[in-house]
Design an enzyme around this catalytic site. Structure first.
Site, mmCIF file in Angstrom:
data_model
loop_
_atom_site.group_PDB
_atom_site.id
_atom_site.type_symbol
_atom_site.label_atom_id
_atom_site.label_comp_id
_atom_site.label_asym_id
_atom_site.label_seq_id
_atom_site.Cartn_x
_atom_site.Cartn_y
_atom_site.Cartn_z
ATOM 1 N N TYR A 127 -8.614 -17.856 52.451
ATOM 2 C CA TYR A 127 -9.382 -18.416 53.570
ATOM 3 C C TYR A 127 -10.786 -17.803 53.588
ATOM 4 O O TYR A 127 -11.788 -18.531 53.661
ATOM 5 C CB TYR A 127 -8.652 -18.119 54.886
ATOM 6 C CG TYR A 127 -9.465 -18.421 56.128
ATOM 7 C CD1 TYR A 127 -9.561 -19.711 56.623
ATOM 8 C CD2 TYR A 127 -10.169 -17.403 56.796
ATOM 9 C CE1 TYR A 127 -10.321 -19.990 57.763
ATOM 10 C CE2 TYR A 127 -10.923 -17.674 57.927
ATOM 11 C CZ TYR A 127 -10.996 -18.970 58.399
ATOM 12 O OH TYR A 127 -11.758 -19.242 59.507
HETATM 13 N N1 LIG Z 1 -11.057 -20.139 67.091
HETATM 14 C C1 LIG Z 1 -11.726 -19.064 66.701
HETATM 15 O O1 LIG Z 1 -11.726 -18.038 67.375
HETATM 16 C C2 LIG Z 1 -12.510 -19.099 65.426
HETATM 17 C C3 LIG Z 1 -12.917 -17.889 64.834
HETATM 18 C C4 LIG Z 1 -13.644 -17.934 63.648
HETATM 19 C C5 LIG Z 1 -13.965 -19.155 63.069
HETATM 20 N N2 LIG Z 1 -13.557 -20.320 63.685
HETATM 21 C C6 LIG Z 1 -13.919 -21.588 63.059
HETATM 22 O O2 LIG Z 1 -14.389 -22.469 64.068
HETATM 23 C C7 LIG Z 1 -13.936 -23.807 63.802
HETATM 24 C C8 LIG Z 1 -13.137 -24.337 64.991
HETATM 25 O O3 LIG Z 1 -12.130 -23.414 65.362
HETATM 26 P P1 LIG Z 1 -10.702 -23.930 65.843
HETATM 27 O O4 LIG Z 1 -9.966 -22.717 66.275
HETATM 28 O O5 LIG Z 1 -10.859 -25.080 66.775
HETATM 29 O O6 LIG Z 1 -10.120 -24.446 64.425
HETATM 30 P P2 LIG Z 1 -8.659 -24.997 64.043
HETATM 31 O O7 LIG Z 1 -7.968 -25.497 65.253
HETATM 32 O O8 LIG Z 1 -7.958 -23.955 63.236
HETATM 33 O O9 LIG Z 1 -9.013 -26.186 63.023
HETATM 34 C C9 LIG Z 1 -9.993 -27.161 63.335
HETATM 35 C C10 LIG Z 1 -9.513 -28.523 62.918
HETATM 36 O O10 LIG Z 1 -9.357 -28.595 61.505
HETATM 37 C C11 LIG Z 1 -8.390 -29.576 61.260
HETATM 38 N N3 LIG Z 1 -7.753 -29.456 59.943
HETATM 39 C C12 LIG Z 1 -6.855 -28.545 59.504
HETATM 40 N N4 LIG Z 1 -6.420 -28.852 58.264
HETATM 41 C C13 LIG Z 1 -7.067 -29.989 57.916
HETATM 42 C C14 LIG Z 1 -7.009 -30.829 56.789
HETATM 43 N N5 LIG Z 1 -6.198 -30.585 55.757
HETATM 44 N N6 LIG Z 1 -7.804 -31.933 56.770
HETATM 45 C C15 LIG Z 1 -8.616 -32.207 57.804
HETATM 46 N N7 LIG Z 1 -8.702 -31.469 58.910
HETATM 47 C C16 LIG Z 1 -7.920 -30.362 58.974
HETATM 48 C C17 LIG Z 1 -7.356 -29.398 62.358
HETATM 49 O O11 LIG Z 1 -6.703 -30.635 62.601
HETATM 50 P P3 LIG Z 1 -5.083 -30.733 62.580
HETATM 51 O O12 LIG Z 1 -4.610 -29.713 63.576
HETATM 52 O O13 LIG Z 1 -4.800 -32.117 62.967
HETATM 53 O O14 LIG Z 1 -4.648 -30.382 61.167
HETATM 54 C C18 LIG Z 1 -8.174 -28.918 63.541
HETATM 55 O O15 LIG Z 1 -8.392 -29.940 64.498
HETATM 56 C C19 LIG Z 1 -13.136 -23.745 62.508
HETATM 57 O O16 LIG Z 1 -13.972 -24.065 61.421
HETATM 58 C C20 LIG Z 1 -12.713 -22.280 62.436
HETATM 59 O O17 LIG Z 1 -12.488 -21.834 61.106
HETATM 60 C C21 LIG Z 1 -12.841 -20.309 64.831
#
Ligand SMILES: NC(=O)c1ccc[n+]([C@@H]2O[C@H](COP(=O)([O-])OP(=O)(O)OC[C@H]3O[C@@H](n4cnc5c(N)ncnc54)[C@H](OP(=O)(O)O)[C@@H]3O)[C@@H](O)[C@H]2O)c1
Length: 236
Positions: A138
């Site tokens: 990742y």
């Molecule tokens: N949350 C945090 O604290 C945090 C921290 C550091 C970085 N980030 C970054 O910020 C962004 C948003 O965070 P988040 O927590 O909302 O992310 P998340 O829920 O882990 O993922 C974002 C979206 O990506 C989609 N996804 C996963 N696998 C996929 C695939 N094979 N094809 C297409 N879409 C796919 C998911 O849809 P499905 O569920 O339908 O698969 C989900 O709606 C992400 O890029 C994450 O890496 C977040």
């Protein structure tokens, strides 16, 4: 005429909030989702499904996007977050992460029709710059997204501005227990979950500020500069 933005991974969590934010601002929103979308229908909203770990699905979505007219902004938010232990660094585990984080934005934006003054924002992670042995693939793929973004800032200079947001602890996943949450928050300066709005505000800023390209913006509550000496040696 309304501006158009594409947001990947917009069915749930932060991507959904980003989509709702831009709809509220009067944008035409093209929201990509993977398994399901919790977005309510809206006259300015188009939803497109694709599993971005699958190169054929990426190619199909790319074709759909090309037919939708000039794009003013693109946010690559979709993310695959799986520990290495589950797959023991298998080829498929590598491919899934690199397809979602790097191949997808490259293929989806490579033949887009961009509007004048267009901007792309790619959501990386502080782990692009901080190793994490449990999530090595990742981390490597988010680092690749970040580096690819900076190359595109060069390649598309004068056409598309490309910037990166590196979130820290924005919103924990449901499976993160209290001990994990407290440990992560203790390793930041602003010792609280930052919330989706912190990234939404940053994306707004990067998209609207014509001076910014090739920037990596940390939205991490100071986690990157938290005193690493104390983290390592405080018990000695
Ligand atoms: N949350 C945090 O604290 C945090 C921290 C550091 C970085 N980030 C970054 O910020 C962004 C948003 O965070 P988040 O927590 O909302 O992310 P998340 O829920 O882990 O993922 C974002 C979206 O990506 C989609 N996804 C996963 N696998 C996929 C695939 N094979 N094809 C297409 N879409 C796919 C998911 O849809 P499905 O569920 O339908 O698969 C989900 O709606 C992400 O890029 C994450 O890496 C977040």
């Amino acid at each position: 005429m309304a501006k158009t933005i594409v947001i990947t991974g917009a069915g749930r969590r932060m991507g959904k909030q980003l989509a709702e934010h831009f709809l509220a601002q009067g944008w035409q929103v093209i929201a990509h989702y993977n398994t399901r979308s919790e977005l309510e229908s809206h006259p300015q909203l188009t939803q497109l499904q694709a599993d971005l770990s699958d190169p054929d699905a990426i190619a199909q979505l790319s074709q759909q996007l090309q037919s939708l007219g000039p794009i003013h902004a693109f946010i690559h938010n979709a993310s695959c977050f799986q520990p290495d232990a589950a797959a023991e660094d298998s080829v498929e585990h590598f491919q899934r992460h690199f397809n979602v984080h790097v191949l997808a934005p490259s293929e989806l934006t490579g033949s887009l029709t961009w509007a004048e003054g267009a901007a792309m924002v790619n959501i990386s992670d502080i782990y692009a710059d901080i190793p994490n042995q449990r999530f090595a693939v990742y981390c490597a793929s988010k680092a690749a997204l970040q580096n690819w973004s900076l190359s595109m800032a060069q390649r598309w200079a004068g056409k598309v501005r490309v910037n990166v947001i590196q979130p820290g602890p924005i919103q924990f996943l449901p499976e993160h227990d209290e001990a994990y949450r407290q440990k992560v928050l203790s390793q930041s300066l602003i010792k609280q979950e930052l919330g989706y709005q912190s990234v939404i505000d940053s994306a707004d800023f990067l998209i609207s500020n014509p001076s910014l390209t090739g920037t990596v913006m940390r939205v991490d509550g100071g986690r990157f500069v938290t005193n690493r000496y104390e983290q390592t040696f405080s018990n000695h």
